[in-house]
Design a protein around this motif. Structure first.
Motif, short mmCIF file in Angstrom:
data_model
loop_
_atom_site.label_atom_id
_atom_site.label_comp_id
_atom_site.label_asym_id
_atom_site.label_seq_id
_atom_site.Cartn_x
_atom_site.Cartn_y
_atom_site.Cartn_z
N ALA A 70 0.80 -0.90 -0.38
CA ALA A 70 0.07 0.19 -0.37
C ALA A 70 1.12 1.36 0.05
CB ALA A 70 -1.44 0.11 1.08
N ARG A 71 2.58 1.18 -0.06
CA ARG A 71 2.96 2.60 0.29
C ARG A 71 2.82 3.43 -0.80
NH1 ARG A 71 7.70 3.59 3.74
NH2 ARG A 71 7.91 1.14 3.63
N TYR A 72 2.56 3.05 -1.93
CA TYR A 72 2.18 3.86 -3.53
C TYR A 72 1.29 2.97 -4.20
CZ TYR A 72 7.28 4.52 -2.58
OH TYR A 72 8.72 5.04 -1.94
N HIS A 73 0.53 3.51 -3.07
CA HIS A 73 -0.82 3.49 -4.10
C HIS A 73 -1.10 4.11 -4.25
CE1 HIS A 73 -2.82 -0.74 -2.13
NE2 HIS A 73 -2.50 -0.86 -3.15
N TRP A 74 -0.75 5.60 -3.43
CA TRP A 74 -1.05 7.13 -4.30
C TRP A 74 -0.23 7.42 -5.48
CZ3 TRP A 74 3.34 9.42 -5.34
CH2 TRP A 74 4.97 8.95 -4.65
N ALA A 75 -0.05 6.21 -5.85
CA ALA A 75 0.91 7.16 -7.30
C ALA A 75 -0.03 6.47 -8.25
CB ALA A 75 2.25 6.55 -7.08
N ILE A 76 -1.09 5.61 -8.34
CA ILE A 76 -1.17 4.19 -9.63
C ILE A 76 -1.38 5.24 -11.09
CG2 ILE A 76 -3.87 4.65 -9.03
CD1 ILE A 76 -3.20 1.19 -8.81
N ASP A 77 -2.63 6.79 -10.54
CA ASP A 77 -2.64 6.82 -11.74
C ASP A 77 -1.49 8.03 -12.54
OD1 ASP A 77 -2.89 8.58 -9.57
OD2 ASP A 77 -4.23 9.83 -10.79
N LEU A 78 0.20 8.35 -11.59
CA LEU A 78 1.25 8.84 -12.35
C LEU A 78 1.58 8.31 -13.46
CD1 LEU A 78 1.35 10.89 -8.85
CD2 LEU A 78 -0.10 11.10 -10.83
N ASN A 79 1.14 6.96 -13.49
CA ASN A 79 2.03 6.22 -14.26
C ASN A 79 3.92 6.33 -13.88
OD1 ASN A 79 0.43 5.82 -15.71
ND2 ASN A 79 0.64 7.61 -17.55
N ALA A 111 12.11 6.45 -10.69
CA ALA A 111 11.43 4.87 -10.07
C ALA A 111 11.16 5.16 -9.04
CB ALA A 111 12.02 4.57 -11.28
N VAL A 112 10.36 4.27 -8.26
CA VAL A 112 10.36 4.28 -7.25
C VAL A 112 10.80 2.39 -7.22
CG1 VAL A 112 8.31 5.88 -6.70
CG2 VAL A 112 7.31 3.35 -7.10
N LEU A 113 10.57 1.84 -5.82
CA LEU A 113 10.48 0.12 -5.64
C LEU A 113 9.15 -0.23 -5.52
CD1 LEU A 113 13.63 0.29 -2.46
CD2 LEU A 113 13.77 -0.27 -5.19
N GLY A 114 8.72 0.63 -4.83
CA GLY A 114 6.52 -0.10 -4.85
C GLY A 114 6.83 -0.70 -3.46
N GLU A 115 6.22 -2.00 -3.69
CA GLU A 115 6.01 -2.69 -2.27
C GLU A 115 7.24 -3.04 -1.87
OE1 GLU A 115 4.89 -6.77 -2.50
OE2 GLU A 115 3.99 -5.92 -4.00
#
Length: 633
Positions: free
Chosen positions: A378-387, A431-435
């Motif tokens: 859930a750490r990066y759910h806020w970025a799901i629409d930001l590609n 980029a991010v690491l996601g979960e």
């Protein structure tokens, strides 16, 4: 001057030197109760630079005291050095007497300034034995001046010379006794000797290297069963020495947010508590302000008895926000926060006695790798629409964005979204690491759970080792500090920047497309996060961001490295020790005093604390949100 007086001065000098040496041996025996620590006699050569540059850099923030210190201490050192040459070595040269007279007059001017300060002393100053210090300084200065004057005058004073000589000797005896006996008897002037030795054998030698700000906590050797400090003798010997360097000026007391809030912590008293324990003393010997709510409590110290629960109440230990305001203001360069965390480590690792929600937060970190017990996915759910691409092992990115624990907070997610929009608008490859991103372990370390910190840090270092990136950017000063300063000793070395530094650089290079006709922004002030400003010395980058988007900051009285803590740091928002006021409420009062309509922040924890202040207040906005609002469409 007759040779009778000259010989008397020689005898007095060597008597004082002998008493000082015996006293030092006696005090050193107390310091040697502590653990072994690295030491090199060559470090004694560093004293002049550290005294005249590093120490005086802090003292100079108060111009009056700086001038008094230069005159009184500088004059005294010169008098003693000249006395050692002229009378200790029995040279009896008039030229040295002339220099000694000038030095004594300089000291006299400084002593008068110290006396003036003590006539209406700030509440933070300790009283008791410290009130006699101006008199001792005056006596020594007058005695030195008279002795030098008599030496230069020949027979000019005639029959009065004998009386003046006796007066000179009396002044030297009364004033010199403060120094000669102070170190052995634990009087106020013990700091003059202990302070100089503390500068040489400081527990943080890297503080003077100039390579970086020495604010990182040192790891424990858990395999060797090093679980922090339980009793005074568990401190390293040079840490015990550092406690004796305290001049009880109370600058730490005046800067401490917990003390101001009426929580049971006075950092000056904390250091004196450690002296009491080391020397097997008792509370009544202390003549300063107590820990709030603990006036009249008498504590007996013992170097081999537990500190917390005996000499020190647990609530005092857990009131600290680890903001380093005390350390920043200390003219003797004492490290209060290291002392607090050393004590917390033992309490947490051996007793598990963490108050409030601190124990739950530590359990969550051990079980879920997050403070709040959230699923990592859930750490990066806020970025799901930001590609924003999720970096995969073996892939490469220029910038790796690490959101930290703030990513689970719905309010702060707005700030993170704004940051991503700005970085993408500037053309950065992010980029991010996601979960795959675990917690950095900062909270665990501040709460004393070194075992969980090292576990999380090891996991983070292993994780980052599987990915390829050039730089890390994070909006979280706590994560920034861990990655930059606390991981290298564990093997994790990265090029990491706080988002304020990246945003400032992008704006100055013109890489961020801004609106040409943007409407004027509301009057704005800025709250400096402790872990960005004091821990990392970064106060300029956020202000460069404001300049880049056309905001003139209304500075608070306590800003920059003197800024007041928001109340979150050190796990204080979890241990939640009650006081007369809440620290974030006090900080909001500072903000209101500027007349600003909004306060900008650059930390997810500061955002949460200031947003939690109830009642009418300026709007809390994140730095990236301000920049994103100015982006060209």
């Amino acid at each position: 001057m007759t040779f009778t007086l000259a010989y008397a001065l020689t005898g007095l000098f060597w008597l004082g030197a002998a008493l000082l040496s015996l006293g030092l041996v006696r005090r050193a025996a107390l310091w040697r109760q502590g653990r072994a620590a690295p030491v090199a006699l060559g470090w004694l050569m560093t004293i002049p630079k550290r005294y005249f540059v590093d120490l005086h850099h802090v003292v100079a923030r108060d111009p009056f005291i700086a001038r008094a210190h230069v005159a009184a201490a500088g004059g005294a050192i010169a008098v003693l050095a000249l006395a050692a040459l002229n009378y200790g070595l029995m040279l009896y040269l008039p030229a040295l007497d002339g220099l000694m007279l000038l030095a004594a007059l300089l000291m006299l001017a400084g002593a008068m300034m110290v006396r003036a300060r003590r006539k209406a002393p700030p509440a933070r100053l300790s009283k008791g034995p410290w009130n006699r210090l101006p008199k001792s300084l005056l006596a020594f200065a007058v005695g030195s001046a008279l002795a030098a004057l008599l030496a230069l005058s020949g027979d000019a004073f005639g029959a009065a010379a004998q009386g003046l000589a006796l007066l000179a000797l009396a002044g030297l005896v009364l004033g010199g006794a403060e120094l000669a006996l102070g170190i052995g008897l634990g009087g106020p002037m013990k700091h003059a000797v202990a302070g100089l030795l503390h500068l040489a054998f400081h527990p943080r030698q890297d503080r003077f290297s100039g390579d970086k700000r020495s604010t990182d906590l040192k790891p424990l050797d858990l395999a060797a069963k090093d679980f922090g400090v339980e009793k005074p003798s568990d401190f390293a010997w040079n840490r015990l020495l550092s406690f004796d360097a305290c001049v009880q000026c109370g600058k730490c007391e005046a800067a401490c947010p917990a003390y101001a809030a009426g929580q049971p912590l006075n950092p000056k008293k904390l250091i004196q508590d450690m002296v009491t324990g080391m020397a097997a003393g008792s509370g009544p010997a202390y003549a300063g302000n107590p820990h709030p709510g603990q006036a009249g409590k008498v504590r007996q110290g013992d170097p081999h008895q537990p500190i917390v629960g005996g000499l020190l109440d647990p609530e005092t230990l857990w009131s600290c926000t680890t903001c380093r305001a005390c350390v920043e203001e200390c003219p003797m360069l004492i490290e209060h926060v290291d002392t607090v965390v050393s004590l917390r480590r033992h309490v947490t690792l051996t007793r598990g006695e963490v108050p409030g929600k601190g124990r739950e937060a530590l359990a969550n970190l051990r079980d879920t790798d997050t403070v709040g017990g959230y699923p990592l996915a859930a750490r990066y759910h806020w970025a799901i629409d930001l590609n924003v691409p999720v970096l995969l092992p073996g892939e490469h990115t220029d910038w790796l964005l690490m959101a930290g624990e703030g990513a689970f907070d719905m309010r702060y997610q707005r700030a993170l979204r704004s940051l991503v929009k700005v970085l993408k608008a500037a053309g950065l490859k992010v980029a991010v690491l996601g979960e795959a991103e675990p917690d950095c372990g900062d909270l665990a370390r501040r709460l004393g759970d070194e075992a969980t910190f090292q576990q999380l840090a090891g996991k983070m270092i292993d994780t980052l080792g599987r990915y390829r990136f050039n730089h890390i950017v994070t909006p979280d000063p706590h994560l920034f500090h861990c990655l930059k300063n606390e991981y290298p000793v564990l093997g994790g070395r990265y090029d990491v920047e706080h988002h304020s530094q990246v945003l400032a650089d992008l704006l100055e290079r013109g890489a961020v497309p801004l609106k040409a006709d943007a409407a004027p922004l509301p009057a704005t002030t800025y709250h400096d996060p402790c872990y960005l400003g004091r821990y990392n010395g970064e106060t300029d980058a956020p202000r460069r961001v404001f300049k880049g988007i056309g905001i003139k900051v209304l500075e608070m009285e306590r800003s920059g490295r003197k800024g007041r803590c928001c109340g979150w740091g050190g796990g204080a928002s979890f241990t939640d020790i009650p006081g007369e006021r809440r620290i974030p409420d006090m900080r909001m009062d500072d903000i209101r005093a500027t007349g600003a309509e909004q306060v900008a922040v650059a930390c997810p924890n500061c955002t949460a604390m200031l947003e939690g202040v109830v009642g009418p207040r300026p709007e809390v906005v994140e730095l990236a949100e301000l920049v994103a609002a100015r982006l060209a469409n």
